[in-house]
Scaffold this active site. Structure first.
Site, PDB file in Angstrom:
ATOM      1  N   ASN A 122      27.437  55.643  30.873  1.00  0.00           N
ATOM      2  CA  ASN A 122      27.756  55.526  32.298  1.00  0.00           C
ATOM      3  C   ASN A 122      26.947  56.602  33.018  1.00  0.00           C
ATOM      4  O   ASN A 122      27.287  57.782  32.962  1.00  0.00           O
ATOM      5  CB  ASN A 122      29.257  55.740  32.526  1.00  0.00           C
ATOM      6  CG  ASN A 122      29.599  55.758  34.011  1.00  0.00           C
ATOM      7  OD1 ASN A 122      28.757  55.440  34.853  1.00  0.00           O
ATOM      8  ND2 ASN A 122      30.825  56.120  34.331  1.00  0.00           N
ATOM      9  N   TRP A 123      25.873  56.205  33.666  1.00  0.00           N
ATOM     10  CA  TRP A 123      24.989  57.183  34.300  1.00  0.00           C
ATOM     11  C   TRP A 123      25.550  57.711  35.615  1.00  0.00           C
ATOM     12  O   TRP A 123      24.996  58.647  36.198  1.00  0.00           O
ATOM     13  CB  TRP A 123      23.602  56.581  34.539  1.00  0.00           C
ATOM     14  CG  TRP A 123      22.772  56.459  33.308  1.00  0.00           C
ATOM     15  CD1 TRP A 123      23.092  56.843  32.037  1.00  0.00           C
ATOM     16  CD2 TRP A 123      21.454  55.912  33.236  1.00  0.00           C
ATOM     17  NE1 TRP A 123      22.061  56.583  31.170  1.00  0.00           N
ATOM     18  CE2 TRP A 123      21.040  56.007  31.887  1.00  0.00           C
ATOM     19  CE3 TRP A 123      20.574  55.349  34.161  1.00  0.00           C
ATOM     20  CZ2 TRP A 123      19.789  55.566  31.447  1.00  0.00           C
ATOM     21  CZ3 TRP A 123      19.324  54.913  33.746  1.00  0.00           C
ATOM     22  CH2 TRP A 123      18.939  55.017  32.404  1.00  0.00           C
ATOM     23  N   HIS A 159      37.354  53.235  36.574  1.00  0.00           N
ATOM     24  CA  HIS A 159      36.957  54.597  36.200  1.00  0.00           C
ATOM     25  C   HIS A 159      37.757  55.602  37.060  1.00  0.00           C
ATOM     26  O   HIS A 159      37.985  55.381  38.250  1.00  0.00           O
ATOM     27  CB  HIS A 159      35.466  54.813  36.403  1.00  0.00           C
ATOM     28  CG  HIS A 159      34.970  56.066  35.760  1.00  0.00           C
ATOM     29  ND1 HIS A 159      35.164  57.305  36.312  1.00  0.00           N
ATOM     30  CD2 HIS A 159      34.324  56.262  34.601  1.00  0.00           C
ATOM     31  CE1 HIS A 159      34.652  58.226  35.522  1.00  0.00           C
ATOM     32  NE2 HIS A 159      34.138  57.633  34.478  1.00  0.00           N
ATOM     33  N   GLU A 212      39.878  57.406  28.810  1.00  0.00           N
ATOM     34  CA  GLU A 212      39.152  58.580  29.288  1.00  0.00           C
ATOM     35  C   GLU A 212      40.133  59.556  29.926  1.00  0.00           C
ATOM     36  O   GLU A 212      40.446  59.454  31.124  1.00  0.00           O
ATOM     37  CB  GLU A 212      38.122  58.169  30.335  1.00  0.00           C
ATOM     38  CG  GLU A 212      37.056  57.207  29.830  1.00  0.00           C
ATOM     39  CD  GLU A 212      35.796  57.261  30.671  1.00  0.00           C
ATOM     40  OE1 GLU A 212      35.880  57.237  31.902  1.00  0.00           O
ATOM     41  OE2 GLU A 212      34.721  57.356  30.082  1.00  0.00           O
ATOM     42  N   SER A 251      33.535  63.929  27.662  1.00  0.00           N
ATOM     43  CA  SER A 251      32.746  64.990  27.012  1.00  0.00           C
ATOM     44  C   SER A 251      32.353  64.669  25.578  1.00  0.00           C
ATOM     45  O   SER A 251      32.404  65.528  24.690  1.00  0.00           O
ATOM     46  CB  SER A 251      33.497  66.326  27.075  1.00  0.00           C
ATOM     47  OG  SER A 251      33.641  66.734  28.416  1.00  0.00           O
ATOM     48  N   GLY A 271      29.143  59.873  29.482  1.00  0.00           N
ATOM     49  CA  GLY A 271      28.583  60.226  30.791  1.00  0.00           C
ATOM     50  C   GLY A 271      27.387  61.141  30.608  1.00  0.00           C
ATOM     51  O   GLY A 271      26.296  60.701  30.237  1.00  0.00           O
ATOM     52  N   GLY A 272      27.592  62.434  30.795  1.00  0.00           N
ATOM     53  CA  GLY A 272      26.505  63.403  30.805  1.00  0.00           C
ATOM     54  C   GLY A 272      25.548  63.320  29.633  1.00  0.00           C
ATOM     55  O   GLY A 272      24.327  63.365  29.794  1.00  0.00           O
TER      56      GLY A 272
END
Ligand SMILES: O=C[C@H](O)COP(=O)(O)O
Length: 251
Positions: free
Chosen positions: A11-12, A96, A168, A214, A235-236
């Site tokens: 997920n950018w 989300h 999440e 994370s 994500g990151g």
């Protein structure tokens, strides 16, 4: 015997302009190795078409990060299911925590988005997860169950074939505070049992439940070793080709 899929999804969020997105896909495709995982990548709307076009010939599915619940209309700035389908997109992330928090997406709105997506034959990655205060108060199971029930329990058993769940915990998103493998497994097992109690073991055994919050190359393997963790929504760590490939390789 469960046929549920192993999935690594990226997920950018609101990162990467078109040139950065194109560069990512060029390098990612050059370095992608064989994997048992289904690979899903969700760029921003402005990058969707180019990403879809660049990956047509590769085992990479391009996913949208959102869509409106109406078929069409005077909703400035919004994107419809039909528009996504018109550029080849067949899956969308819904629920989300950042959409719930910053864009006031309630359970009711999300259940409407789910209906509209399925009505347009768009599959769903449905996000659920508690805040830190819910967990501290011992309300995390109750909260997650309510998100599940209010968002998805209007579906029939067949429709669940188009649903992937992403658990999440909000307190783990972007914080570096990953849930322990045991914490994640406990909630994934609870989610699967809640689905089984409503529908059947056959339905719940075939729902892929991803962990998000994370996920990094250093913690991915221990998470994926858990029986009810079927992959990750990243994500990151999905913004860099090397770390995303390392997470895929950990499955
Ligand atoms: O959708 C992805 C989740 O929000 C996790 O993001 P993160 O990997 O940056 O914690």
């Amino acid at each position: 015997m469960s046929q549920r899929k192993k999935i690594i999804a990226a997920n950018w969020k609101m990162y990467k302009d078109l040139a950065e997105s194109n560069d990512f896909f060029t390098f990612f495709i050059e370095n992608l190795q064989d994997t048992k995982a289904e690979i899903l990548i969700a760029p921003s709307f402005t990058n969707l078409w180019h990403a879809f076009d660049a990956t047509r010939e590769y085992p990479i599915e391009i996913v949208a990060q959102n869509m409106h619940e109406s078929e069409e209309g005077a909703f400035t700035g919004e994107v419809s299911a039909k528009m996504l389908k018109s550029i080849g997109i067949e899956r969308v992330i819904l629920g989300h925590s950042e959409r719930r928090e910053y864009f006031a997406e309630t359970d009711r709105i999300l259940s409407e988005k789910v209906r509209t997506a399925l009505a347009n034959e768009i599959k769903i990655i449905f996000c659920i997860g508690e805040k830190l205060e819910d967990r501290k108060d011992g309300d995390h199971f109750k909260l997650v169950e309510s998100q599940l029930r209010n968002g998805l329990f209007h579906l029939n058993a067949k429709q669940w074939e188009s649903v992937v769940i992403a658990y999440e915990p909000v307190w783990a998103i972007g914080t570096g505070e990953t849930a322990s493998p045991e914490q994640a497994q406990e909630m994934h097992q609870f989610i699967r049992k809640t689905i089984a109690d409503k529908y059947s073991n056959e339905v719940s055994d075939n729902v892929s439940i991803l962990y998000g919050g994370s996920v990094k190359p250093a913690n991915a393997k221990d998470l994926f070793a858990q029986p009810d963790i079927d992959g990750a929504l990243v994500g990151g760590a999905s913004l860099e080709v090397e770390s995303f490939i390392d997470i895929i390789s950990a499955l």
